[in-house]
Motif scaffolding. Structure first.
Motif, mmCIF file in Angstrom:
data_model
loop_
_atom_site.group_PDB
_atom_site.id
_atom_site.type_symbol
_atom_site.label_atom_id
_atom_site.label_comp_id
_atom_site.label_asym_id
_atom_site.label_seq_id
_atom_site.Cartn_x
_atom_site.Cartn_y
_atom_site.Cartn_z
ATOM 1 N N VAL A 195 0.835 -1.210 0.000
ATOM 2 C CA VAL A 195 0.000 0.000 0.000
ATOM 3 C C VAL A 195 0.863 1.250 0.000
ATOM 4 C CG1 VAL A 195 -1.612 1.369 1.386
ATOM 5 C CG2 VAL A 195 -2.006 -1.092 1.053
ATOM 6 N N GLU A 196 1.890 1.276 0.833
ATOM 7 C CA GLU A 196 2.746 2.460 0.926
ATOM 8 C C GLU A 196 3.545 2.700 -0.350
ATOM 9 O OE1 GLU A 196 5.018 1.828 4.473
ATOM 10 O OE2 GLU A 196 3.424 2.627 5.788
ATOM 11 N N LEU B 138 2.255 -7.378 -6.320
ATOM 12 C CA LEU B 138 2.915 -6.955 -5.082
ATOM 13 C C LEU B 138 2.469 -7.826 -3.911
ATOM 14 C CD1 LEU B 138 2.767 -3.058 -5.321
ATOM 15 C CD2 LEU B 138 4.781 -4.514 -5.588
ATOM 16 N N LEU B 139 1.176 -8.105 -3.843
ATOM 17 C CA LEU B 139 0.678 -8.939 -2.749
ATOM 18 C C LEU B 139 1.229 -10.359 -2.832
ATOM 19 C CD1 LEU B 139 -3.051 -7.793 -2.555
ATOM 20 C CD2 LEU B 139 -1.201 -7.260 -0.953
ATOM 21 N N VAL C 89 -8.355 -2.407 4.202
ATOM 22 C CA VAL C 89 -9.200 -2.842 3.081
ATOM 23 C C VAL C 89 -8.508 -3.956 2.290
ATOM 24 C CG1 VAL C 89 -10.157 -2.136 0.851
ATOM 25 C CG2 VAL C 89 -10.499 -0.690 2.864
ATOM 26 N N VAL C 90 -7.251 -3.728 1.953
ATOM 27 C CA VAL C 90 -6.520 -4.746 1.174
ATOM 28 C C VAL C 90 -6.380 -6.026 1.964
ATOM 29 C CG1 VAL C 90 -4.332 -5.307 0.070
ATOM 30 C CG2 VAL C 90 -5.302 -3.014 -0.186
ATOM 31 N N THR D 168 -6.289 -12.879 0.838
ATOM 32 C CA THR D 168 -6.109 -14.029 1.719
ATOM 33 C C THR D 168 -4.683 -14.547 1.617
ATOM 34 O OG1 THR D 168 -6.833 -15.534 -0.030
ATOM 35 C CG2 THR D 168 -8.521 -14.728 1.484
ATOM 36 N N PRO D 169 -4.194 -15.203 2.673
ATOM 37 C CA PRO D 169 -2.853 -15.809 2.573
ATOM 38 C C PRO D 169 -2.798 -16.822 1.449
ATOM 39 C CG PRO D 169 -3.636 -15.783 4.858
ATOM 40 C CD PRO D 169 -4.809 -15.388 3.998
#
Length: 203
Positions: free
Chosen positions: A93-94, A145-146, A194-195, A200-201
């Motif tokens: 997010v950052e 990214l996630l 929110v993200v 989910t993992p």
């Protein structure tokens, strides 16, 4: 000769779009006129109507232009991120959030145009489609990214809608108190929540 006309047309459109943002922000979309925009840009009505059929079309072109610039900024932020820069949701997010502008003039104009579009089914459908296109461009970057943080997104549309809602709400708060760092930090924190809630993992 063949390259001069497109370049001139591009410059004309750019100046009209820049002038329109100023006029819309100062006067309000509903009170702005083609004449005011032409006077600010230094063109005639003929120049306006050779580029845009209406003020609605001009606004949509402005939105498309700003959306493209935002997506370019998000992609640049993604490209500059090293493999070890993102280890959790907050880091993702950052990395991306600063590339999403919080702009006073644009918010005033877009909020008023949104109210205008709600009274016009055709415009409403066009805005919804363009908003969906923004989400479609953003989500692959966020998902990649996630993935570095070991998380997946089960429902792209749900996350995209939630992020838009969070952005719109926190934009107002940040514009109301632009010098308060706590407000800006809460914007980041909400995006993280929110993200996290809509991912989910990974298995």
């Amino acid at each position: 000769m063949t390259t001069r006309v497109p370049r001139r047309r591009t410059e004309t459109r750019r100046r009209l779009l820049d002038a329109a943002l100023e006029v819309f922000a100062e006067e309000g979309f509903g009170r702005s006129t083609v004449e005011q925009i032409c006077e600010r840009a230094g063109y005639t009505r003929g120049a306006f109507y050779s580029n845009f059929a209406s003020l609605d079309e001009l606004f949509l072109a402005m939105w498309e232009q700003r959306s493209a610039a935002m997506i370019d900024g998000l992609r640049a932020a993604f490209d500059e991120a090293g493999a070890d820069d993102v280890t959790d949701v907050r880091a993702a997010v950052e990395l991306l959030l600063p590339a999403i502008p919080v702009d006073d003039a644009w918010y005033r104009v877009s909020a008023e145009f949104t109210a205008h579009a709600l009274r016009n089914p055709g415009l409403r459908r066009m805005m919804t489609a363009r908003e969906d296109a923004i989400v479609e461009a953003l989500m692959p970057l966020l998902e990649r990214l996630l993935a570095r943080a070991g998380r997946t997104v089960p429902d792209r549309a749900a996350l995209g809608q939630a992020l838009i809602a969070a952005h719109d709400g926190t934009t107002v708060q940040c514009l109301m108190e632009p010098d308060d760092p706590v407000v800006w930090q809460r914007r980041t924190d909400l995006a993280v929540h929110v993200v996290t809630a809509y991912s989910t993992p990974g298995v």
